[in-house]
Design a protein around this motif. Structure first.
Motif: not given
Length: 194
Positions: A3, A120, A146-152, A161, A164, A166
């Protein structure tokens, strides 16, 4: 690639911006990842997409086609497809709806993945998936840098991704006062018109 390595690529490219941003989803954030600053450097883009391709292969196996939403997904889709030894196609908006155009198809038996740059809410990924559901090829899942939702983010499919991240984001009516005091800018591509 860790990361920290991924974030360093964005930071070193001047792509980690701070201010008041209107994201493509319409939500607000104090942090914006201007991926086009990363994508203007082919060597940097290659490092990120090669690492993403390795994660995709580990999760899904052989990939035949990469499908990406225009505009932001085209560069990482193409570069990741190169490392997957897959074909790269993209969907683009026609009448406000994503469609495969330019004669692109996903043939029967093709193992396909959807690739986006940064997510996002996952809206572009869901719209991209919905636009190709009638194609004979099989959508195995999705991937992003990049997953800005951190898996949400609710995607309705498996997501791989590279990182993540957040970062808080807010509905326009729920922006904290310190962020609301800064004039917002919209640097993304959703909503561009000819």
């Amino acid at each position: 690639m860790t990361d920290d390595d991924v974030l360093a690529e964005f930071r070193d490219a001047g792509a980690l911006l701070e201010g008041h941003f209107i994201l493509s989803s319409g939500r607000r954030s104090a942090v914006f990842l201007q991926k086009m600053f990363v994508f203007q450097d082919p060597v940097r883009t290659e490092r990120l997409c090669k690492a993403l391709a390795a994660k995709i292969e580990a999760q899904f196996g052989q990939i035949d086609y990469v499908v990406s939403p225009a505009v932001g997904g085209i560069v990482p889709g193409y570069e990741t497809a190169r490392h997957l030894k897959a074909k790269a196609v993209f969907v683009e908006r026609e009448g406000g709806v994503f469609k495969l155009r330019r004669g692109f198809t996903l043939p029967a038996g093709a193992r396909c993945i959807i690739i986006e740059d940064i997510i996002t809410t996952g809206l572009s990924l869901r719209e991209c998936r919905d636009s190709v559901l009638g194609e004979p090829g099989t959508i195995l899942g999705a991937a992003c840098l990049i997953d800005r939702s951190a898996g949400r983010a609710e995607l309705g499919m498996k997501l791989v991704s590279l990182m993540e991240f957040d970062v808080p984001d807010y509905a326009p009516e729920g922006v904290p006062p310190e962020l609301a005091a800064i004039p917002p800018i919209k640097p993304g591509s959703r909503g561009l018109t000819a």
